[in-house]
Scaffold this motif. Structure first.
Motif, PDB file in Angstrom:
ATOM      1  N   LYS A  47       0.840  -1.214   0.000  1.00 51.85           N
ATOM      2  CA  LYS A  47       0.000   0.000   0.000  1.00 51.85           C
ATOM      3  C   LYS A  47       0.867   1.253   0.000  1.00 51.85           C
ATOM      4  CE  LYS A  47      -3.559  -2.463   0.082  1.00 51.85           C
ATOM      5  NZ  LYS A  47      -3.087  -3.402  -0.920  1.00 51.85           N
ATOM      6  N   LYS A  50       2.367   1.625  -3.395  1.00 54.86           N
ATOM      7  CA  LYS A  50       1.429   2.049  -4.432  1.00 54.86           C
ATOM      8  C   LYS A  50       1.021   3.515  -4.286  1.00 54.86           C
ATOM      9  CE  LYS A  50      -0.968  -2.240  -5.516  1.00 54.86           C
ATOM     10  NZ  LYS A  50      -2.277  -2.905  -5.481  1.00 54.86           N
ATOM     11  N   GLY A 186      -3.389  -9.630  -6.160  1.00 51.26           N
ATOM     12  CA  GLY A 186      -4.815  -9.302  -6.075  1.00 51.26           C
ATOM     13  C   GLY A 186      -5.244  -8.734  -7.419  1.00 51.26           C
ATOM     14  N   THR A 187      -4.883  -7.459  -7.643  1.00 50.14           N
ATOM     15  CA  THR A 187      -5.197  -6.840  -8.931  1.00 50.14           C
ATOM     16  C   THR A 187      -4.032  -6.973  -9.922  1.00 50.14           C
ATOM     17  OG1 THR A 187      -4.340  -4.729  -8.168  1.00 50.14           O
ATOM     18  CG2 THR A 187      -6.697  -5.107  -7.869  1.00 50.14           C
ATOM     19  N   THR A 190       1.130  -5.023  -7.825  1.00 46.12           N
ATOM     20  CA  THR A 190       2.333  -5.239  -7.022  1.00 46.12           C
ATOM     21  C   THR A 190       3.317  -6.128  -7.769  1.00 46.12           C
ATOM     22  OG1 THR A 190       0.988  -5.062  -5.050  1.00 46.12           O
ATOM     23  CG2 THR A 190       3.156  -6.057  -4.772  1.00 46.12           C
ATOM     24  N   THR A 293       3.596  -8.431   2.080  1.00 51.38           N
ATOM     25  CA  THR A 293       2.972  -7.198   1.590  1.00 51.38           C
ATOM     26  C   THR A 293       2.036  -6.552   2.621  1.00 51.38           C
ATOM     27  OG1 THR A 293       1.424  -8.698   0.540  1.00 51.38           O
ATOM     28  CG2 THR A 293       3.082  -7.698  -0.886  1.00 51.38           C
TER      29      THR A 293
END
Ligand SMILES: Cc1ncc(COP(=O)(O)O)c(C=O)c1O
Length: 318
Positions: A47, A50, A186-187, A190, A293
């Protein structure tokens, strides 16, 4: 007004920790963890990475408000709320699930993620699931613009070009010695960053936390390198699905290594890596680096669910 000091120094706290153990399967190779979760308990791991360049861009463009999207248990919502607060931005969270807004006090009592976001002064805007699906359409944007006027938009899950640029910095001069780098997916942002930051001799293994064939295409949007592979056997039935075997693994791992794992992302990755090591996937003397992460704030929500089912809980004292 803005203060991006946190984003400029947080990465200093992400040491590499070698796992200990006497298990014969592990003696011929090295498994270490990059503790990105230690960057900050509230804007942890990917996070932080990002958000770093996104917040810098928001500042450069002189936006006062960040707006982003997520579900009721979203790590990204919690992290954006905190990062915004630390860096001097107002924050708005567009949350999936109209019903959650009907009795906000009750929702905040029951949901640790949203309670945390609210405490960080994030303005929560609840929308129906069908509306939420339209969030990338122009008509939905118009509604948001009319309601909130100016804002810097960060997509759901936080993945965009700037997020990928930030995640590339997870790898540095100390990580060049590893043959494999593993991370949860996830998406896909990363892992895309990690792939971009990798060296030619390294192979990147992604462990999707959900079912879905769309991920490869998503990752390919952000990188043209091919030194990566998705290991799709460890989603445990889908996003945020957990079973007692996973919970036992996470608890034992914490007891033996003193490292907490979350059940949605890092727990599934480490479970998978342990099984692959036992099954002989890696050759002798291989050096593997798993990226922690973060995501530990999600434990509370999963434990609430496990408690209702009368199941064993995840040990966590954070
Ligand atoms: C703790 C944690 N690890 C890994 C991921 C996966 O990251 P990405 O969505 O960039 O694939 C997420 C989700 O964003 C996350 O919250």
């Amino acid at each position: 007004m803005y203060d991006l000091g946190f984003l400029e120094s947080g990465f200093l706290n992400a040491p590499i920790q070698k796992l200990s153990g006497t298990n014969p399967d592990f003696l011929s190779l090295e498994l270490s963890i990059k503790r990105e979760d230690l960057i900050s308990s509230e804007v942890s791991g990917n996070k932080f990475r990002k958000l770093k360049y996104n917040l810098a861009k928001a500042k450069e463009e002189q936006h006062k408000t960040l707006l982003t999207y997520g579900g009721a248990f979203s790590n990204h919502i919690a992290a954006t709320a905190k990062a915004g607060q630390l860096c001097g931005f107002k924050t708005i969270g567009v949350i999936r699930g109209e019903e959650l807004g009907v009795d906000l006090e009750k929702t905040l009592r029951q949901n640790a993620t949203l309670r945390f976001a609210d405490k960080c002064n994030m303005q929560l805007y609840f929308v129906s699931r069908s509306h939420y699906k339209e969030k990338n359409k122009k008509s939905f944007r118009e509604i948001l613009k009319n309601k909130f006027q100016d804002f810097y938009e960060i997509p759901e899950g936080g993945t965009n070009e700037l997020a990928v640029k930030g995640c590339a910095e997870i790898l540095d001069e100390k990580t060049g010695a590893y043959d494999y780098i593993a991370c949860p997916v996830g998406t896909g942002g990363t892992i895309a960053g990690i792939i971009e930051g990798s060296l030619p001799h390294q192979k990147i293994l992604g462990f999707p936390a959900l079912k879905g064939d769309f991920l490869e295409a998503e990752i390919n949007k952000y990188t043209s390198k091919t030194n990566w592979q998705l290991i799709t056997d460890y989603h445990f039935g889908g996003y945020a699905k957990v079973n007692q075997e996973l919970v036992s693994f996470i608890n034992l791992f914490k007891k033996k290594q003193s490292i907490p794992l979350d059940p949605i992302y890092t727990g599934k990755m480490l479970y998978g890596l342990y099984e692959m090591i036992r099954n002989g996937f890696f050759s002798k003397n291989t050096r593997i680096l798993a990226v922690h992460t973060g995501g530990l704030q999600g434990i509370a929500g999963i434990n609430d669910r496990l408690k209702k089912q009368g199941s064993k809980l995840i040990d966590y004292d954070g």
